[in-house]
Design a protein around this motif. Structure first.
Motif, PDB file in Angstrom:
ATOM      1  N   ASP A  54       0.847  -1.182   0.000  1.00  0.00           N
ATOM      2  CA  ASP A  54       0.000   0.000   0.000  1.00  0.00           C
ATOM      3  C   ASP A  54       0.886   1.237   0.000  1.00  0.00           C
ATOM      4  OD1 ASP A  54      -2.610   1.054   0.078  1.00  0.00           O
ATOM      5  OD2 ASP A  54      -2.317   1.621   2.167  1.00  0.00           O
ATOM      6  N   SER A  95      11.585   1.778   1.525  1.00  0.00           N
ATOM      7  CA  SER A  95      11.096   0.807   2.493  1.00  0.00           C
ATOM      8  C   SER A  95       9.683   1.198   2.869  1.00  0.00           C
ATOM      9  CB  SER A  95      11.975   0.812   3.726  1.00  0.00           C
ATOM     10  OG  SER A  95      12.112   2.127   4.200  1.00  0.00           O
ATOM     11  N   THR A  96       8.812   0.237   2.887  1.00  0.00           N
ATOM     12  CA  THR A  96       7.422   0.596   3.089  1.00  0.00           C
ATOM     13  C   THR A  96       6.845   0.074   4.393  1.00  0.00           C
ATOM     14  OG1 THR A  96       6.993  -1.182   1.571  1.00  0.00           O
ATOM     15  CG2 THR A  96       6.714   1.031   0.745  1.00  0.00           C
ATOM     16  N   SER A  97       6.722  -1.228   4.498  1.00  0.00           N
ATOM     17  CA  SER A  97       6.016  -1.676   5.690  1.00  0.00           C
ATOM     18  C   SER A  97       6.794  -2.741   6.432  1.00  0.00           C
ATOM     19  CB  SER A  97       4.641  -2.202   5.315  1.00  0.00           C
ATOM     20  OG  SER A  97       4.801  -3.246   4.408  1.00  0.00           O
ATOM     21  N   VAL A  98       7.767  -2.292   7.167  1.00  0.00           N
ATOM     22  CA  VAL A  98       8.524  -3.219   8.001  1.00  0.00           C
ATOM     23  C   VAL A  98       7.818  -3.334   9.349  1.00  0.00           C
ATOM     24  CG1 VAL A  98      10.838  -3.764   8.854  1.00  0.00           C
ATOM     25  CG2 VAL A  98      10.557  -2.329   6.851  1.00  0.00           C
ATOM     26  N   GLU A  99       6.927  -2.421   9.544  1.00  0.00           N
ATOM     27  CA  GLU A  99       6.281  -2.355  10.853  1.00  0.00           C
ATOM     28  C   GLU A  99       5.565  -3.679  11.137  1.00  0.00           C
ATOM     29  OE1 GLU A  99       1.973  -1.501   9.603  1.00  0.00           O
ATOM     30  OE2 GLU A  99       3.814  -1.038   8.542  1.00  0.00           O
ATOM     31  N   SER A 100       5.631  -4.134  12.349  1.00  0.00           N
ATOM     32  CA  SER A 100       5.030  -5.427  12.645  1.00  0.00           C
ATOM     33  C   SER A 100       3.851  -5.243  13.582  1.00  0.00           C
ATOM     34  CB  SER A 100       6.066  -6.339  13.294  1.00  0.00           C
ATOM     35  OG  SER A 100       6.189  -5.999  14.644  1.00  0.00           O
ATOM     36  N   LEU A 101       3.013  -6.259  13.574  1.00  0.00           N
ATOM     37  CA  LEU A 101       1.829  -6.167  14.411  1.00  0.00           C
ATOM     38  C   LEU A 101       2.177  -6.273  15.887  1.00  0.00           C
ATOM     39  CD1 LEU A 101      -0.525  -8.303  12.212  1.00  0.00           C
ATOM     40  CD2 LEU A 101      -0.750  -5.883  12.678  1.00  0.00           C
ATOM     41  N   SER A 102       3.408  -6.721  16.144  1.00  0.00           N
ATOM     42  CA  SER A 102       3.795  -6.918  17.536  1.00  0.00           C
ATOM     43  C   SER A 102       3.702  -5.618  18.321  1.00  0.00           C
ATOM     44  CB  SER A 102       5.219  -7.430  17.608  1.00  0.00           C
ATOM     45  OG  SER A 102       6.115  -6.404  17.279  1.00  0.00           O
ATOM     46  N   ILE A 103       3.700  -4.539  17.606  1.00  0.00           N
ATOM     47  CA  ILE A 103       3.765  -3.261  18.290  1.00  0.00           C
ATOM     48  C   ILE A 103       2.390  -2.843  18.805  1.00  0.00           C
ATOM     49  CG2 ILE A 103       3.305  -1.620  16.437  1.00  0.00           C
ATOM     50  CD1 ILE A 103       6.346  -1.677  18.730  1.00  0.00           C
ATOM     51  N   GLU A 104       1.399  -3.619  18.456  1.00  0.00           N
ATOM     52  CA  GLU A 104       0.024  -3.238  18.773  1.00  0.00           C
ATOM     53  C   GLU A 104      -0.199  -2.800  20.222  1.00  0.00           C
ATOM     54  OE1 GLU A 104      -2.755  -3.070  16.209  1.00  0.00           O
ATOM     55  OE2 GLU A 104      -0.690  -2.542  15.854  1.00  0.00           O
ATOM     56  N   GLU A 105       0.430  -3.477  21.135  1.00  0.00           N
ATOM     57  CA  GLU A 105       0.084  -3.197  22.527  1.00  0.00           C
ATOM     58  C   GLU A 105       0.551  -1.819  22.980  1.00  0.00           C
ATOM     59  OE1 GLU A 105       1.287  -6.448  25.070  1.00  0.00           O
ATOM     60  OE2 GLU A 105       1.521  -7.595  23.226  1.00  0.00           O
ATOM     61  N   HIS A 106       1.773  -1.497  22.585  1.00  0.00           N
ATOM     62  CA  HIS A 106       2.314  -0.206  22.985  1.00  0.00           C
ATOM     63  C   HIS A 106       2.276   0.011  24.469  1.00  0.00           C
ATOM     64  CE1 HIS A 106       3.275   1.022  19.148  1.00  0.00           C
ATOM     65  NE2 HIS A 106       2.107   0.620  18.717  1.00  0.00           N
ATOM     66  N   ALA A 107       2.518  -1.087  25.164  1.00  0.00           N
ATOM     67  CA  ALA A 107       2.517  -0.963  26.608  1.00  0.00           C
ATOM     68  C   ALA A 107       3.586   0.021  27.046  1.00  0.00           C
ATOM     69  CB  ALA A 107       2.761  -2.323  27.242  1.00  0.00           C
TER      70      ALA A 107
END
Lengths: 539, 463, 170, 196
Positions: free
Chosen positions: A452, A522-534
């Motif tokens: 995207d 570079s586009t989407s290296v971001e991972s879902l692991s970051i969701e919590e953002h604790a």
């Protein structure tokens, strides 16, 4: 519209291209009306639809015919009254046999059960109104497609009554008015053929000139004539064929080739850049006259501001041109133009500026005592008996293949209008939709390694265009969608100039393309692991 | 017995309590709760050093909670000018005592280095895992000041002579079967701490390190014309448990230890660098004869399955008279960490098992204890993959694929084996000479005194 | 409790008038001039336009706002009726963006004195006479402010509805 | 959507076990060396910092602020914004430390820079030395550079055994959250079409 009514839209992304009408459809839906959407893309209204038929682009005629066939076979047609008020009914019904739901399902990629659901919906509704736009007409089978809609409406008796009818939604402000006024190659005002001696005679008498008795050229014919040196000059106004016409490379070649090119526009468009003479036209807010809405309503408009700079209203430019060509000044103001027109056009004769003060009037309006005609074909068709036309299916002029494996279809977005010569100059509209977003299905995106937001290249037999990928399920797999709003992403570089044989309307809705990723960013290296953002919740 | 300081320990000042070490400890010896400093249960610890390799809790210069780094260095016996990175899990550093041994002019220094060292030490000098540098290693040890550069692999060949004979003897008598290898000190320690009722199954052979040490101070001393106490015996090992093994009371003769000090690969590399010796730019040199000559069979001791393969090469030759370069026996992996094969040796069927990684041994030991063992001979390596994966090996950075590195080191030992002129232990001419001139025969009287021991009795604690 | 603007996706047609109205409401400049001056277009409401849903999303003015908690500079504050950004203190670290569960925080250049990207978000058009501009402009009636009273009334009326349903069911 | 904002590395505290592998990998990625700790040719100087508060462990590092205060206060223009984050030009750093003071998250440190196996030195006044001055290792501004020249991307992200670290693109996250929020809304009033 409400309970018991049905709205059937085909080839129209109404909420985006006609938002006011789109809102009305949403309201009708909330009031209990059934909504049928026929569109390859999951447009906003598809989500709201009771039946959404995701057809393969270019299969409108067989799909509509199959719906007609199902309605007929299910016995939902008032055979006696339809037969009485129409012609060709028997032949038409016989012709429907070849459009059985199963074979059309295979052809159109719409499930046979969905075709039947749509048929039941229309067959059982008290009233069904059909709406369409360029999704139906911009095909090599455009005429057939419109006839298929008309056949369906005739068959189901949805004509000549409120909440029914075959309703083309016109794409541009006053496009209805300009067609009414004969801005077409084959007719004079009021859709009267130039080949009709009587009609032509009345104009010749009024203007004291001789009018050619043969039909004029459609745009593709004009371009061909230029190439063949049969046409030396071209006067373009309010059009930007360098972006809106198919196969721009070919258009550009022709516009370079033509000996004398005049362009009249508000801004220096891509077409105006090629012109020998540019005439500055005035905008809608700077001129007097009438606009005719999509429901044939002639409406008086008045200049809100004076024309900027040297610009002038179109009629004035034309009048001055006529004068310099040796035709004396005949018009003092717009009313003079209008009065001449209405005297020469029976459908408009009853519409006067004085009457328009009280509000718009829908033509036909034959005399000044006539109230206008909100609904056409009441009681009976204007031509007499409603005419059924048996149809055949014809595939689009270009289909995807190994080299160009995807289908491109084009259209518009809500923020922009046509080639965006105006809307991209508007801060808010440009801001909210600043660049081309090419809709690509996630599976196709994955196949070509596109994320995207990536810059992608689209390639067809005619040219190459770039745009930013919008990876979305709005399009089905195998289909990409782009607009022709963005000068730097000209979709019509790609489209084919193959056109409907009757109208010359090009097949802008189908062509074969290949796509590939352009950007390496570079586009989407971001991972879902970051969701919590604790980590962000440290008190 | 007691050692002056623990071999493997975790520094509570540096430990952040991530418990990643506990994931790799084969004996569940790491005690503690998450986010709290961990400690080692010395009753269980086998000193394999896997925790040291795994630990990434280093003394960051920017962590204000780690204040007195010099004090930590001092506590660990590191020199003041040492600048190596400190990690929470660490092993006892013996660089200092080796340095002083080298400075002691009264003594002649003999060094041995284990097979797996030559396939990994180049990593400490920036080269890729598995880069093979035996010749440069020998040269570097000489530059460091060792008088005689011998090799553990020579002793590995001797181990084969002794152990193969012992196996044949046990198969003959039917006693103490199945037999277990005893060359891995972590494994031996595990037997002593957790399976002390099964110790009779262990081979009585000392490990190659200890055999080498014992031979340095006997045969080697004779050759050098020195007394045993005039010899400084140093071992370079990929292993932390070897430090423990060298200190065991049974690994000495008349209170003279077989091995005086053990250096890990990382320690040796550090010593070389501090002396400005660039291992990778040295010309290759030979190990010293006679105790530095070795066969391909001894070389592969450094990888799991190597002892077994080496023993089979000799056993086949001894029992059939057929000399083979490779045994041709294929072991089949039956469970995680366990491979098996059945071999016909001199008309007898020998069922052999190879265990790679201590955690996989327990189930087989249960069978042995229950009298249900379905095998005759078992090789066990404490570290998964063998000594190439030992706790004294270079500590790899987090992004490096550990399994890949171990595999590369393994492969390079096998490449080395294939390239050597002699590939079976019994054909190593120095070994033949040793038996002819000194030991007489495997399992002979001198062998028994010098090269064999009894495990278990005096098994020392960790501290 | 903070009031907030919520959208009704069943009404939204994705026309983006809310985005444009939002930018207009937060800009001193006239819209006609803004284009000529090449001002940034930074709406505080974001249209989601996907196959599955079309709806604007903006700040919910959370009571325990993660953006407030995440800000290292103390630039996001919960104050009065809104969660507010003190743009002068923002350094554009984007932690608020990462923290916001609905993606309501923007870090971009806004028209005005500050020329670098700063955090900004829906401020309920505080100070605007007719209330939030997005709500006012929406032709579909898809946006609505939920105030304290609504938040008290809605659960109560739903409970009543539920109770009467249960009564009928039994 | 194009990424108009700098990406940065963010950790999820609930996943972090505090192993410092990120710091180790970070430090190693910024000095010469091979695959092992021993091969590293300079002392470790990480650019993100495991921070322990009570039971919580989480590494903290540079957010690559859009209006970076460190860059704003740098008196020698040693800190600047690029399309790949906020970067430090060590050759321009004079070690004034103002950036440490101004960084709101504590991402800046003064570290040694090593070149060709030797620390970059600076001359300092010392009355006791014969020349009146002596050389000592220079301490220069040091912070996360997003491993800009590293093929595999940020070393810390790659090293984390718990996947607690991620290089995040805030625009992409915002877009995804917007979509999720809109989808969630669809399940509220939309279902019944009721007017709340």
């Amino acid at each position: 519209m409400g309970a018991g009514d049905c709205v059937c839209i085909i080839g129209t992304n109404t909420t985006a291209c006609h938002p006011v009408i789109g809102l009305g459809m949403m309201q009708a839906k909330r009031n209990g009306a059934q909504l049928i959407v026929i569109d390859p893309r999951e447009i906003d209204l598809a989500r709201e639809a009771d039946v959404w038929l995701r057809l393969r682009p270019g299969t409108d005629t067989p799909l509509l015919s199959a719906i007609a066939g199902e309605i007929y076979n299910a016995g939902m047609v008032d055979v006696e009254s339809v037969a009485a008020s129409t012609e060709g009914f028997k032949e038409f019904c016989e012709g429907l046999a070849k459009f059985d739901a199963e074979s059309v399902a295979a052809l159109s990629e719409v499930a046979a059960d969905d075709i039947r659901r749509a048929a039941r919906c229309i067959g059982r509704a008290r009233n069904t109104a059909f709406y369409y736009t360029m999704g139906v007409t911009q095909h090599t089978t455009g005429t057939n497609n419109v006839l298929a809609v008309s056949n369906l409406a005739l068959l189901t008796g949805n004509i000549g009554r409120p909440k029914t009818g075959v309703n083309p939604l016109r794409g541009q402000n006053n496009v209805q008015g300009s067609c009414d006024m004969g801005a077409l190659p084959n007719v004079l005002t009021g859709y009267r053929s130039v080949t009709n001696d009587d009609v032509r005679g009345s104009f010749e008498e009024a203007w004291n000139v001789t009018i050619p008795a043969e039909k004029g050229r459609t745009i593709p014919e004009m371009l061909n004539a230029i190439e063949e040196d049969k046409m030396k000059g071209l006067f373009v106004f309010g059009e930007n064929p360098m972006r809106s016409d198919p196969d721009i490379n070919h258009v550009e070649h022709c516009l370079h080739h033509v000996e004398f090119l005049v362009v009249q526009d508000l801004f220096l468009t891509e077409t105006a850049e090629l012109a020998d003479v540019v005439l500055p036209g005035a905008s809608f807010a700077e001129k007097d006259g009438t606009f005719t809405s999509t429901e044939r309503r002639v409406q008086r408009i008045r200049a809100a501001v004076s024309p900027v700079g040297d610009s002038k209203p179109d009629w004035k430019i034309l009048a001055e041109l006529l004068e310099r060509l040796g035709r004396p000044e005949r018009y003092a103001d717009v009313k003079d133009v209008f009065d001449e027109m209405r005297m020469l056009t029976p459908t408009h004769t009853g519409i006067t500026y004085e009457r328009l003060e009280a509000g718009g009037i829908q033509w036909p309006c034959p005399d000044e005592s006539h109230a206008g005609t909100p609904i056409l074909h009441v009681g009976n068709c204007m031509r007499g008996a409603g005419k059924f036309v048996p149809l055949e299916h014809r595939e689009p002029a270009e289909l995807p293949d190994a080299e160009y494996p995807l289908t491109l279809t084009t259209g518009r977005v809500v923020a922009h209008y046509h080639t965006a010569t105006m809307t991209r100059r508007c801060f808010g509209l440009a801001g909210t939709w600043p660049e081309e977003l090419v809709e690509v299905h996630p599976a196709d995106a994955a196949e070509y390694g596109i994320a995207d937001g990536d810059l992608i290249e689209l390639r067809s037999r005619r040219g190459v265009a770039t745009g930013r990928a919008w990876v979305t399920r709005r399009v089905p797999r195998g289909l990409v969608f782009m607009t022709f709003h963005f000068s730097e992403s000209p979709a019509n570089i790609l489209t084919t100039s193959a056109a409907d044989p009757v109208t010359g309307t090009p097949q802008l809705k189908v062509c074969a393309v290949a796509i590939r990723k352009l950007t390496e960013e570079s586009t989407s290296v971001e991972s879902l692991s970051i969701e919590e953002h604790a980590s962000c919740h440290i008190a | 017995m007691s050692v002056s300081s623990p071999i493997v320990s975790i520094d509570p000042l540096l430990c952040t309590g991530c418990r990643r070490c506990a994931e790799v400890c084969p004996v569940d010896a790491i005690v503690g709760t998450l986010h709290q400093p961990q400690s080692i249960d010395t009753e269980r610890c086998v000193m394999c050093g896997q925790c040291v390799l795994r630990c990434s809790a280093f003394a960051s210069p920017f962590d204000e909670t780690i204040s007195d780094i010099p004090a930590i260095r001092k506590e660990r016996g590191l020199p003041e000018d040492d600048s190596s990175t400190l990690f929470a899990a660490h092993f006892r550093v013996d660089k200092g005592s080796v340095s002083s041994m080298l400075e002691d002019t009264d003594k002649i220094s003999m060094v041995q280095c284990a097979p797996a060292v030559r396939s990994s030490i180049a990593e400490e000098f920036g080269l890729a895992p598995g880069t093979l540098t035996p010749g440069q290693l020998a040269a570097a040890l000489r530059r460091l000041g060792f008088d005689l550069v011998y090799d553990t692999i020579f002793a590995a060949d001797v181990t084969i002579m002794e152990e193969a004979s012992e196996l044949l003897e046990r198969l003959e008598s039917g006693e103490n079967l199945p037999m277990f290898t005893s060359c891995c000190p972590g494994w031996v320690r595990y037997m002593e701490t957790a399976w002390d009722d099964q110790l009779s199954h262990l081979s009585s052979c000392k490990s190659p390190q200890q055999m080498a040490g014992a031979l340095f101070k006997s045969y080697g001393a004779e050759i050098a014309g020195k007394q045993p106490e005039q010899i400084a015996s140093v071992a370079v090992m990929p292993c932390t448990a070897k430090k423990f093994e060298a200190g065991r009371p049974e690994m000495q003769a008349d209170s003279v230890p077989d091995v005086d000090a053990v250096l890990t690969v990382t320690e040796l590399a550090d010593m070389l660098k501090r002396k400005g010796i660039q291992l990778t730019s040295l010309q290759e040199e030979e190990f010293d004869a006679p105790l530095g000559l070795y066969s391909g069979a001894g070389t592969i001791f450094g990888a799991s399955g190597g002892v077994m393969e080496a023993a089979l090469r000799t056993a086949i030759a001894v029992t059939t008279g057929k000399e083979v370069d490779e045994s041709g026996v294929t072991f089949t992996k039956t469970e995680e960490g366990i491979s098996r094969a059945t071999i016909n040796v001199a008309g007898k069927t020998v069922r052999a098992v190879i265990v790679s990684g201590l955690a996989h041994a327990a189930k087989l030991l249960e069978d042995v204890r229950a009298g249900k063992a379905d095998f005759d001979f078992m090789e066990v390596m404490c570290c998964t993959g063998g000594c190439v994966a030992g706790g004294g090996q270079p500590k790899l950075l987090p992004h490096v694929d550990l399994q890949d590195a171990i595999q590369r080191r393994r492969e390079s030992l096998h490449v080395h084996d294939k390239a050597l002129p002699v590939r079976a232990s019994h054909r190593n001419p120095s070994v033949t000479a040793l038996y002819e001139n000194y030991l007489e025969k495997p399992l002979g009287h001198r062998s028994h005194t010098l090269l064999h021991t009894t495990y278990g009795e005096a098994a020392g604690g960790h501290e | 409790m903070h009031p907030f603007v919520l959208s009704d996706p069943s009404r939204c047609i994705g026309c983006r008038a809310c985005e444009i109205a939002c930018v207009d409401a937060h800009m001193d400049e006239d819209m006609v001039e803004a284009g000529n001056k090449e001002l940034p277009f930074s709406p505080r409401i974001s249209i989601v336009h996907e196959a599955e849903v079309t709806a604007p999303v903006q700040c919910r003015q959370c009571e325990e706002a993660p953006c407030v908690a995440a800000c290292p500079a103390g630039a996001v504050v919960s104050e009065g009726d809104t969660v507010r950004v003190e743009t002068e203190r923002c350094c554009g670290c984007k932690a608020c963006m990462a923290a916001c569960p609905v993606g309501a925080m923007q870090v971009a250049v806004i028209p005005g004195k500050i020329k670098t990207p700063v955090a900004h978000k829906c401020d309920l058009c505080t100070g605007r006479e007719k209330g939030p501009a997005c709500v006012e402009v929406c032709p579909a009636g898809a946006l609505r402010v939920f105030g304290r009273e609504d938040l008290q009334r809605i659960p109560v009326s739903k409970r009543r509805q539920s109770a009467s349903q249960l009564a009928g069911y039994n | 959507m194009p990424h108009r904002l700098n990406p940065f590395i963010l950790a999820t505290a609930s996943k972090c076990i505090g192993c410092r592998a990120c710091e180790l990998a970070c430090a190693a990625a910024h000095i010469e060396g091979g695959v092992s700790v021993g091969s590293l040719q300079a002392p470790l100087s990480p650019r993100l910092y495991l921070t322990c508060v009570g039971e919580m462990r989480v590494p903290v590092g540079c957010r690559h602020c859009e209006d970076a205060p460190c860059a704003a206060v740098c008196p020698n223009a040693a800190i600047y914004r690029t399309d790949r984050g906020v970067q430090v030009d060590e050759s321009r750093c004079v070690g004034c430390k103002t950036c440490i003071v101004t960084c709101p998250v504590g991402a800046m440190e003064m570290g040694q820079i090593w070149e060709n196996g030797k620390p970059v030195m600076r001359r300092v006044a010392n009355d006791n030395s014969p020349e009146g001055s002596e050389m000592e290792p220079a301490l220069l501004a040091s912070k996360c550079d997003l491993c800009k020249d590293r093929a595999g991307g940020p070393a810390c992200v790659e090293a984390c055994p718990e996947q607690a670290l991620a290089l995040i693109y805030p625009d992409a996250i915002k877009r995804r959250r917007n979509i999720q929020a809109a989808l969630a809304l669809k399940g509220t009033g939309a279902r019944a079409g009721e007017v709340l």
